[in-house]
Scaffold this motif. Structure first.
Motif, PDB file in Angstrom:
ATOM      1  N   SER A 115      25.931   0.157 -69.972  1.00 24.61           N
ATOM      2  CA  SER A 115      27.394   0.019 -69.644  1.00 24.61           C
ATOM      3  C   SER A 115      28.187   1.704 -69.400  1.00 24.61           C
ATOM      4  O   SER A 115      27.812   2.087 -70.424  1.00 24.61           O
ATOM      5  N   PRO A 116      29.273   1.646 -68.639  1.00 17.52           N
ATOM      6  CA  PRO A 116      29.877   2.926 -68.782  1.00 17.52           C
ATOM      7  C   PRO A 116      30.575   3.176 -70.191  1.00 17.52           C
ATOM      8  O   PRO A 116      30.492   2.100 -71.069  1.00 17.52           O
ATOM      9  N   SER A 117      31.059   4.408 -70.482  1.00 16.34           N
ATOM     10  CA  SER A 117      31.426   4.782 -71.632  1.00 16.34           C
ATOM     11  C   SER A 117      33.035   4.298 -71.662  1.00 16.34           C
ATOM     12  O   SER A 117      33.582   4.623 -73.018  1.00 16.34           O
ATOM     13  N   THR A 118      33.739   4.262 -70.620  1.00 17.68           N
ATOM     14  CA  THR A 118      35.183   4.061 -70.622  1.00 17.68           C
ATOM     15  C   THR A 118      35.457   2.357 -70.725  1.00 17.68           C
ATOM     16  O   THR A 118      34.761   2.028 -69.784  1.00 17.68           O
ATOM     17  N   THR A 119      36.409   2.013 -71.335  1.00 17.46           N
ATOM     18  CA  THR A 119      36.768   0.548 -71.466  1.00 17.46           C
ATOM     19  C   THR A 119      37.562   0.254 -69.746  1.00 17.46           C
ATOM     20  O   THR A 119      37.684   1.113 -69.243  1.00 17.46           O
ATOM     21  N   GLY A 120      37.258  -1.083 -69.625  1.00 17.73           N
ATOM     22  CA  GLY A 120      37.964  -1.404 -68.288  1.00 17.73           C
ATOM     23  C   GLY A 120      36.906  -2.682 -67.693  1.00 17.73           C
ATOM     24  O   GLY A 120      35.825  -2.813 -68.161  1.00 17.73           O
ATOM     25  N   THR A 121      37.373  -2.968 -66.527  1.00 19.97           N
ATOM     26  CA  THR A 121      36.484  -3.886 -65.868  1.00 19.97           C
ATOM     27  C   THR A 121      35.758  -3.257 -64.868  1.00 19.97           C
ATOM     28  O   THR A 121      36.361  -2.730 -63.833  1.00 19.97           O
ATOM     29  N   TYR A 122      34.498  -3.511 -64.597  1.00 20.57           N
ATOM     30  CA  TYR A 122      33.825  -2.841 -63.470  1.00 20.57           C
ATOM     31  C   TYR A 122      32.909  -3.904 -62.555  1.00 20.57           C
ATOM     32  O   TYR A 122      32.905  -5.044 -63.063  1.00 20.57           O
ATOM     33  N   THR A 123      32.636  -3.475 -61.294  1.00 22.49           N
ATOM     34  CA  THR A 123      31.765  -4.672 -60.781  1.00 22.49           C
ATOM     35  C   THR A 123      30.458  -3.854 -60.109  1.00 22.49           C
ATOM     36  O   THR A 123      30.480  -2.836 -60.119  1.00 22.49           O
ATOM     37  N   LEU A 124      29.332  -4.531 -60.749  1.00 24.26           N
ATOM     38  CA  LEU A 124      28.257  -4.256 -60.246  1.00 24.26           C
ATOM     39  C   LEU A 124      27.786  -5.009 -59.183  1.00 24.26           C
ATOM     40  O   LEU A 124      27.678  -6.272 -59.415  1.00 24.26           O
ATOM     41  N   ARG A 125      27.334  -4.410 -58.154  1.00 23.97           N
ATOM     42  CA  ARG A 125      27.084  -5.266 -56.971  1.00 23.97           C
ATOM     43  C   ARG A 125      25.587  -5.031 -56.560  1.00 23.97           C
ATOM     44  O   ARG A 125      24.885  -4.012 -56.578  1.00 23.97           O
ATOM     45  N   ILE A 126      24.932  -6.161 -56.553  1.00 23.05           N
ATOM     46  CA  ILE A 126      23.458  -6.467 -56.223  1.00 23.05           C
ATOM     47  C   ILE A 126      22.881  -6.917 -54.897  1.00 23.05           C
ATOM     48  O   ILE A 126      23.824  -7.833 -54.628  1.00 23.05           O
ATOM     49  N   PHE A 127      22.228  -6.111 -54.190  1.00 25.55           N
ATOM     50  CA  PHE A 127      21.905  -6.435 -53.046  1.00 25.55           C
ATOM     51  C   PHE A 127      20.668  -7.028 -52.464  1.00 25.55           C
ATOM     52  O   PHE A 127      19.677  -6.734 -53.588  1.00 25.55           O
TER      53      PHE A 127
END
Lengths: 196, 211
Positions: A115-127
């Motif tokens: 995961s990234p080092s900064t807090t927050g909500t991220y979207t991981l898109r799989i195709f």
């Protein structure tokens, strides 16, 4: 004059043909592309299916987790499951494996994600994408794609949250040590000043 | 009503600039001190007499400039810290290791710069006549500047802009977003060791005063 016109027409024709060939080359389904599959492949897909073992996950900064992705229903022209880096927040994640390809039949992609080092909500898109040739036109084989989004929430673990006692102690000890060590060093080096 | 965020940014620029000026002056003074020392001791260094005028100029102007710039820097540092508490939501400050790291380094930087000013305030320009005291003075200033840089770097991360120190963090394998402080298990040993160090140093200081 006439010859030069013919020459210009030939050059223009070559240019148009090269655009057509180049365009076709570019729209072929390259599994090394890191862009949005929907740009060149039709969406939503009618024949493809894609499942991921998670729809959302909450992890710490730089924590690793596994994703198990399955998909299929593609054409004999080739099918690829891919997590392209230039889509949504995908580039912020580190993946040990971001692609699996094959022809017809089911495909499975298992990847370890950091995961990234900064807090927050991220979207991981799989195709998942299949086919080559123009979508619906110019080819009997359809080019289509679909995707699944994983919401990845990066939070600080509860035991590290908030102003904690260890932080207060460390800052206090740091301030005391800096003060006492400085006073001592000044005292030592100014002894020749007669304690001034 | 003025914007507190803008005021915070302005004060950051103010103390960042003035403390950088102070640090540059300190480095200039160290270079001047080394130059004069070598001019006295080394004959082969004599060829650098050409730099005498330059280092005289550096000594004359950099010494008071470092002092005045550090005063401005400390005022700006304290003011920007106070304004910072009003600019950022409390949760953003206290729930993030990044913010806690930043506050910790800002406190250390402020303390070191205050000690720097105290040394200069007490001993005046005479401190340069004593190598040990001059070394303590300059090292205190440089240590203060080091913590100021770290504080600014964390501030860049808090603002979402990153920092020029990021390649260094990456090289040494650390992240400014993770807690840079001891865990609960190390808390009591740290208190014990600090207490011993403090007692030893205070006793030694008293002993030095008597002899």
């Amino acid at each position: 004059m006439r010859k030069s016109k013919v020459f210009i027409v030939i050059i223009f024709a070559i240019f148009v043909v090269s655009l057509f060939i180049g365009g076709n080359l570019n729209i072929n389904a390259f599994n090394n592309k890191e862009d949005d599959c929907k740009t060149c492949h039709g969406y939503p897909a009618t024949s493809l299916w894609l499942t991921v073992d998670k729809t959302s996950i909450e992890v710490s900064p730089e924590e690793t987790f596994q994703l198990a992705i399955k998909g299929g229903g593609g054409t004999t022209q080739g099918t690829v499951i891919k997590i392209p880096s230039n889509v949504e927040d995908n580039g912020l994640f580190t993946l040990d494996n971001n692609m699996v390809s094959g022809t017809t039949g089911n495909l499975t992609l298992t990847t370890t994600v950091t995961s990234p080092s900064t807090t927050g909500t991220y979207t991981l898109r799989i195709f998942i994408a299949t086919g080559s040739g123009l979508n619906g036109t110019g080819s009997s084989l359809s080019r289509e794609a679909t995707y699944k989004d994983i919401a990845v929430k990066i939070t600080v673990p509860s035991e590290e949250k908030g102003i904690n006692l260890a932080w207060i102690v460390q800052v206090t000890l740091g301030v005391i040590l800096i003060g006492v060590i400085s006073t001592f060093v000044i005292k030592v080096v100014t002894r020749k000043f007669g304690g001034k | 009503m003025f914007n507190l965020d803008a005021l915070h940014s302005m004060l950051i620029e103010l103390h960042g600039g003035t403390l950088a000026l102070a640090a540059i002056c300190i480095i200039g003074l160290i270079a001047a001190k080394i130059h004069w020392s070598l001019r006295k001791k080394s004959q082969s260094y004599g060829i650098f007499w050409i730099l005498d005028g330059f280092f005289e100029w550096v000594t004359r102007y950099a010494e008071p400039t470092a002092f005045v710039a550090a005063i401005g820097g400390v005022v700006g540092l304290i003011a920007s810290s106070i304004i910072g508490y009003y600019v950022w939501p409390v949760e953003a400050l206290l729930d993030r290791p990044l913010a806690l790291n930043k506050i910790m380094f800002a406190i250390f930087a402020t303390e070191l710069w205050i000690i720097f000013l105290a040394i200069r305030g007490k001993y005046g320009e005479n401190l340069w006549k004593h190598n040990g005291l001059a070394a303590t003075y300059t090292l205190t200033g440089l240590a203060g500047f080091f913590f100021t840089i770290l504080t600014g770097s964390m501030g860049g991360h808090m603002a979402g802009k990153g920092s020029v120190l990021d390649p260094i963090y990456e090289f040494v394998g650390i992240s400014p977003e993770t807690p840079w402080f001891i865990g609960k298990e190390m808390m009591y040993p740290a208190i014990f060791i600090t207490a011993i160090v403090v007692v030893i140093l205070l006793l030694a200081t008293k002993f030095l005063s008597k002899t």
